[in-house]
Design a protein around this motif. Structure first.
Motif, PDB file in Angstrom:
ATOM      1  N   PHE A 171       5.963  -5.656 -11.834  1.00 62.31           N
ATOM      2  CA  PHE A 171       7.103  -5.119 -11.007  1.00 62.31           C
ATOM      3  C   PHE A 171       6.767  -5.694  -9.326  1.00 62.31           C
ATOM      4  O   PHE A 171       7.721  -5.931  -8.879  1.00 62.31           O
ATOM      5  CB  PHE A 171       6.891  -3.418 -11.049  1.00 62.31           C
ATOM      6  N   ALA A 172       5.483  -5.361  -8.893  1.00 62.14           N
ATOM      7  CA  ALA A 172       5.245  -5.972  -7.612  1.00 62.14           C
ATOM      8  C   ALA A 172       5.679  -7.354  -7.276  1.00 62.14           C
ATOM      9  O   ALA A 172       5.958  -7.783  -6.172  1.00 62.14           O
ATOM     10  CB  ALA A 172       3.824  -5.719  -7.354  1.00 62.14           C
ATOM     11  N   GLU A 173       5.415  -8.305  -8.477  1.00 65.56           N
ATOM     12  CA  GLU A 173       5.697  -9.695  -8.403  1.00 65.56           C
ATOM     13  C   GLU A 173       7.261  -9.852  -8.091  1.00 65.56           C
ATOM     14  O   GLU A 173       7.755 -10.631  -7.300  1.00 65.56           O
ATOM     15  CB  GLU A 173       5.249 -10.395  -9.615  1.00 65.56           C
ATOM     16  N   THR A 208      14.825 -15.567  -7.099  1.00 64.31           N
ATOM     17  CA  THR A 208      15.305 -14.987  -8.392  1.00 64.31           C
ATOM     18  C   THR A 208      14.088 -14.125  -8.917  1.00 64.31           C
ATOM     19  O   THR A 208      13.292 -14.637  -9.373  1.00 64.31           O
ATOM     20  CB  THR A 208      15.861 -16.180  -9.045  1.00 64.31           C
ATOM     21  N   PRO A 209      14.560 -12.839  -9.316  1.00 64.12           N
ATOM     22  CA  PRO A 209      13.524 -12.241  -9.988  1.00 64.12           C
ATOM     23  C   PRO A 209      13.369 -12.371 -11.441  1.00 64.12           C
ATOM     24  O   PRO A 209      14.276 -12.990 -12.032  1.00 64.12           O
ATOM     25  CB  PRO A 209      14.309 -10.420  -9.775  1.00 64.12           C
ATOM     26  N   LEU A 210      12.334 -12.207 -11.906  1.00 65.93           N
ATOM     27  CA  LEU A 210      12.093 -12.487 -13.375  1.00 65.93           C
ATOM     28  C   LEU A 210      12.541 -11.586 -14.113  1.00 65.93           C
ATOM     29  O   LEU A 210      12.984 -10.328 -13.854  1.00 65.93           O
ATOM     30  CB  LEU A 210      10.697 -12.398 -13.584  1.00 65.93           C
ATOM     31  N   TYR A 211      12.894 -11.639 -15.584  1.00 67.73           N
ATOM     32  CA  TYR A 211      13.499 -10.685 -16.522  1.00 67.73           C
ATOM     33  C   TYR A 211      14.592 -10.119 -16.253  1.00 67.73           C
ATOM     34  O   TYR A 211      14.942  -8.916 -16.570  1.00 67.73           O
ATOM     35  CB  TYR A 211      12.280  -9.580 -16.681  1.00 67.73           C
ATOM     36  N   LEU A 212      15.695 -10.878 -15.756  1.00 62.61           N
ATOM     37  CA  LEU A 212      16.926 -10.477 -15.496  1.00 62.61           C
ATOM     38  C   LEU A 212      17.617 -10.056 -16.780  1.00 62.61           C
ATOM     39  O   LEU A 212      17.592 -10.962 -17.735  1.00 62.61           O
ATOM     40  CB  LEU A 212      17.608 -11.383 -14.622  1.00 62.61           C
ATOM     41  N   ALA A 213      18.407  -9.028 -16.717  1.00 58.78           N
ATOM     42  CA  ALA A 213      19.225  -8.662 -17.870  1.00 58.78           C
ATOM     43  C   ALA A 213      20.756  -9.224 -17.517  1.00 58.78           C
ATOM     44  O   ALA A 213      21.623  -8.968 -18.425  1.00 58.78           O
ATOM     45  CB  ALA A 213      19.332  -7.050 -18.050  1.00 58.78           C
ATOM     46  N   ASN A 214      21.070  -9.563 -16.295  1.00 57.34           N
ATOM     47  CA  ASN A 214      22.345 -10.087 -16.050  1.00 57.34           C
ATOM     48  C   ASN A 214      22.337 -11.117 -15.166  1.00 57.34           C
ATOM     49  O   ASN A 214      21.207 -11.681 -14.491  1.00 57.34           O
ATOM     50  CB  ASN A 214      23.417  -9.003 -15.428  1.00 57.34           C
ATOM     51  N   ALA A 215      23.383 -11.892 -14.592  1.00 59.75           N
ATOM     52  CA  ALA A 215      23.307 -13.049 -13.867  1.00 59.75           C
ATOM     53  C   ALA A 215      24.876 -12.815 -13.063  1.00 59.75           C
ATOM     54  O   ALA A 215      25.622 -13.684 -13.388  1.00 59.75           O
ATOM     55  CB  ALA A 215      23.290 -14.261 -14.676  1.00 59.75           C
ATOM     56  N   PRO A 216      24.875 -11.990 -11.867  1.00 60.54           N
ATOM     57  CA  PRO A 216      26.051 -12.182 -11.185  1.00 60.54           C
ATOM     58  C   PRO A 216      26.348 -13.382 -10.539  1.00 60.54           C
ATOM     59  O   PRO A 216      25.560 -14.087  -9.952  1.00 60.54           O
ATOM     60  CB  PRO A 216      25.761 -11.036 -10.009  1.00 60.54           C
TER      61      PRO A 216
END
Length: 327
Positions: free
Chosen positions: A297-299, A309-317
């Motif tokens: 989470f902190a990363e 770009t955050p890791l472990y994305l569930a979407n890609a706007p």
């Protein structure tokens, strides 16, 4: 940054994050008090609170980051439409899957060894004969594990040491667990047939709206008499009315539940008068799990604040919200 937790449960999560993110402001409010704080949030942590289009439109936050895996309370389509990224923390990478799997085994053992009968006798001061009641061993029994994702694989690894026969049901029926013999690997289309062979059923599969009451009356009726059922996935996967009827009739010997149709659940519900081992959604609440989730989470907070770009994305706007986090 301002990180808004949509609920005051799991306080240990916030304690860990305060140590890892000393320059960020971590806020937590019950759902009915979130309104005035949404507009100032940079990141929203949904927990089990519904984050829909109306919620999203009240703020300018650019990231919905779950503290864990489940995103069933998030309208991902609405988030994508409004340019909000949605991320989770995979269970295997954080240690959460191992913790939940241990809890699933605990529930199986408590049911097998008649824990409710033991504790009831002790509370009531009953003169139970020494050496009673007799339990049921896992050895040589058949266990059907529904879902072979991160948690399911960890459950299977642990079951191997009990010398049980393992059946798996999964939406990717080709998945295996290296080093573990799986007697039969089935697709979701074979769910009802697979359940018929099990002495124990362990629900580990991810929840999606189309899997609401995946285990309902038809599936429970297909199980053999005396079966034990454990759910450590999500409450919406299991029809509580069908479960209650099966327990009352004696068709099902007992159930171990860590997740429910509503949370927090009312433990005054008639279901809990039956042979149910009930825990308050704590399967993943361990030192190992919290530490692993908090680090990941902190990363993601670091990456988001840096414009990465955050890791472990569930979407890609296509057009992410161009919100500059308040640092």
């Amino acid at each position: 940054m301002k990180i808004l937790f949509c609920g005051e449960s799991f306080p240990e999560a916030r304690r860990q994050l305060n140590a890892l993110l000393p320059n960020d402001e971590i806020l937590a409010f019950p759902p009915e008090m979130l309104g005035p704080h949404i507009a100032n949030a940079d990141v929203v942590v949904p927990l089990v609170t519904r984050v829909d289009a109306n919620f999203i439109q009240q703020g300018t936050f650019g990231l919905i980051q779950q503290f864990g895996v489940g995103l069933e309370s998030v309208d991902i389509e609405a988030a994508t439409r409004h340019g909000v990224r949605v991320a989770r923390i995979p269970s295997e990478e954080s240690g959460n899957a191992a913790s939940v799997a241990e809890h699933a085994i605990l529930l199986m053992l408590m049911l097998s060894r008649k824990w409710n009968a033991i504790t009831a006798g002790r509370r009531e001061g009953a003169q139970v004969p020494w050496g009673s009641p007799a339990g049921q061993a896992l050895r040589d029994k058949t266990v059907c594990v529904v879902g072979l994702g991160g948690i399911g694989r960890e459950v299977v690894r642990r079951l191997a040491g009990f010398r049980v026969r393992i059946i798996t049901v999964d939406d990717h029926p080709g998945r295996t667990v290296p080093g573990v013999e799986i007697a039969r690997s089935c697709s979701l289309a074979e769910l009802t047939e697979s359940l018929a062979h099990a002495d124990y059923v362990v629900i580990c599969i991810n929840y999606t709206p189309d899997r609401f009451h995946l285990i309902g009356k038809r599936e429970i009726d297909s199980m053999k008499p005396g079966v034990f059922l454990v759910n450590v996935a999500r409450g919406g996967l299991l029809d509580q009315d069908a479960l209650l009827a099966a327990l009352r009739s004696g068709h099902m010997a007992g159930a171990g539940l860590d997740v429910y149709w509503e949370e927090p659940v009312d433990f005054g519900h008639p279901l809990f008068s039956e042979n149910v081992i009930a825990t308050p959604h704590i399967a993943g609440v361990t030192d190992v799990s919290y530490e692993g989730i908090a680090r990941a989470f902190a990363e993601n907070m670091r990456r988001y604040a840096a414009g990465e770009t955050p890791l472990y994305l569930a979407n890609a706007p296509a057009l992410p919200r161009a919100t500059k986090p308040r640092i």
